[in-house]
Design an enzyme around this catalytic site. Structure first.
Site, PDB file in Angstrom:
ATOM      1  CE  LYS A  75      31.268  44.812  47.314  1.00  0.00           C
ATOM      2  NZ  LYS A  75      31.356  43.852  46.188  1.00  0.00           N
ATOM      3  CB  SER A 150      34.629  41.722  46.898  1.00  0.00           C
ATOM      4  OG  SER A 150      33.597  42.178  46.033  1.00  0.00           O
ATOM      5  CB  SER A 174      31.852  40.044  44.431  1.00  0.00           C
ATOM      6  OG  SER A 174      33.232  39.859  44.459  1.00  0.00           O
TER       7      SER A 174
END
Ligand code: GLN
Length: 484
Positions: A75, A150, A174
């Site tokens: 990420k 997210s 997330s």
């Protein structure tokens, strides 16, 4: 190759069925062929091939560990030395991290191969990946729908076979919410289990990194390498890391499951409700007993979270001032103009909304009414979980109130967007570990089953997830468009 588990990949590398360079090329080609998902912000092809060649050399010398030569992607919230680390924001579009996050350092040391950096909501604020400066990510199961957020890029990449496994972070859901919407396995560890050093901070008392994988067995392998005490993170837990693979095969006979009654309100999608019911029945077959428990303060979780998370974000994001790093406006007139325009031009609308809410909640005169109150609610929520988990071994329920929603469907209504985290957020307020595992489909879209355990019960959660995955095949489903 993209359908193999991590242990199958490791076995293939050892048996010389393929080299790490070939495996890495396979993934780089898939990433290049399928740009429409927008899962990657940066692809680090050259570096990946160099890391793969080094891994092949280690394999040849018999120096390989369980993850050597296996590709992954991070990420874009984890700092990667010499590589752009944008956090999904225009603010950091020009930021080349000067050091590695501890998680990156550990996975590099395990000789994994980094394919690139994955798309995400700006500064991890969002539930749909639509707040990213780099545009939305599409859900590989339904291209008109969001992948969740997210960690939307991580979930979409793993679901579509554009990475065998990925890192994600979970402040209020997330990891679990996008894992659920994309039909993969996500694990949010106990707060403190995985170092936050070099993981760009959103809400420091809630943020936690974890694996996003195709199975619990894969997640166990990655967590093994990610977890552990880090003297550089004062909130990291100084506790030994158990062997997460050791207990995966153990039977669930006698397992006590609690179903929180507040998780099954009328608002829950009926397709999801039947998937969860079927999954719980499967656990009965595996030897578990089931009872109802109560989390009476759960309804306060969303308001408390949005006060606490916004307050912490307003403080954390004050470092982005146009002076030290990140975006700087053109021709500032004076210092105030530099601050105001740099932040005004580089932050997106959702980030600004959170900074404003958080600054308000922390301001003199309102601090007691909002921040302190929210912290008191947080304690009530932790106590609810403590009481429920004193009666049972694990809590189960849905991860999301509905399956993946359409792109644009909730962008105009922040409160609707916030409500998509109704089942996940309370877990972060309590700091507990939790997983989402694929359990079926509603209207053709994946549904996640939520497993919530006691503090540092990751090993147990992984076992509970693995036993289900041995008995069912939901985690092996692949979106048809990406299977080939
Ligand atoms: N959707 C929640 C938020 O916007 C949670 C995000 C997260 O876990 N990073 O804050």
């Amino acid at each position: 190759m993209h359908k193999l588990s991590l242990s199958e990949l490791a076995a293939g590398l050892r048996a010389k069925q393929f080299s790490s360079v070939e495996l890495t090329q396979h993934y780089l080609q898939r990433i290049a062929r399928r740009p429409e998902l927008n899962a990657y912000i940066t692809v680090t092809g050259e570096r990946a091939l160099a890391q793969a060649a080094a891994a092949d050399a280690a394999l040849a010398k018999g120096e390989a560990g369980p993850l050597t030569g296996i590709p992954l992607a991070h990420k874009d919230i984890f700092c990667t030395e010499g590589v752009k680390t944008s956090c999904g924001s225009k603010m950091l579009d020009n930021f080349i991290a000067p050091y590695n996050a501890t998680v990156v350092e550990k996975l590099d040391a395990a000789r994994m191969v980094t394919l690139g950096k994955l798309n995400m909501d700006e500064f991890a604020m969002g539930s749909s990946n639509e707040t990213s400066h780099y545009g939305p990510v599409l859900n590989p199961w339904a291209p008109d729908c969001v992948p969740g957020g997210s960690s939307g890029g991580s979930a979409a990449a793993v679901a579509a076979g554009l990475a065998p496994i990925a890192t994600g972070t979970d402040t209020g859901g997330s990891i679990r919410q996008p894992a659920a919407l994309c039909g993969i396995t996500g694990l949010k560890p106990t707060y403190g289990r995985v170092s936050r050093w070099g993981m760009i901070a959103y809400a420091s008392s809630l943020d936690q990194g974890g694996p996003m994988a195709r199975s619990a067995a894969d997640a166990a392998l990655l967590l093994q390498a990610m977890a552990g005490f880090d003297p550089k993170d004062s909130t990291s837990a100084d506790l030994p890391v158990p062997d997460y693979g050791e207990t995966l095969q153990n039977s669930l006979q006698g397992l006590k499951i609690g179903l929180p009654e507040q998780f099954f309100s009328a608002d829950l999608d009926s397709g999801i409700a039947s998937v969860i019911e079927a999954a719980v029945n499967e656990y009965r077959q595996l030897g578990a007993s089931v009872q109802t428990v109560s989390l009476p303060s759960l309804e306060l979780a969303i308001p408390a979270y949005y006060v606490i998370a916004s307050a912490e974000c307003s403080s954390n994001l004050s470092r982005f001032d146009g002076v030290r790093f990140g975006y700087r406006c053109q021709n500032p007139q004076d210092l105030t103009d530099l601050y105001v325009r740099s932040r005004g031009e580089a932050f997106g609308a959702e980030v600004k909304r959170r900074i404003l809410m958080g600054t308000y909640a922390l301001s003199a005169g309102y601090y007691d009414a909002y921040y302190l109150k929210a912290q008191q609610v947080r304690r009530l929520i932790s106590n609810d979980f403590r009481q429920a988990l004193a009666q049972v071994d694990v809590l189960m329920g849905p991860v999301t109130p509905a399956p993946a929603f359409r792109l644009g469907e909730k962008t105009g209504d922040p409160v609707q967007m916030y409500l998509s985290d109704i089942y996940t957020i309370a877990v972060n307020l309590a700091g507990l570990p939790a997983m989402s595992i694929p359990a079926g489909f509603s209207g053709g879209k994946p549904v996640g089953l939520h497993l919530i355990g006691g503090y540092f019960a990751e090993q147990y959660l992984l076992q509970i997830a693995h036993q289900y995955q041995q008995a069912t095949g939901w985690h092996q489903q692949f979106p048809a468009d990406y299977a080939g």
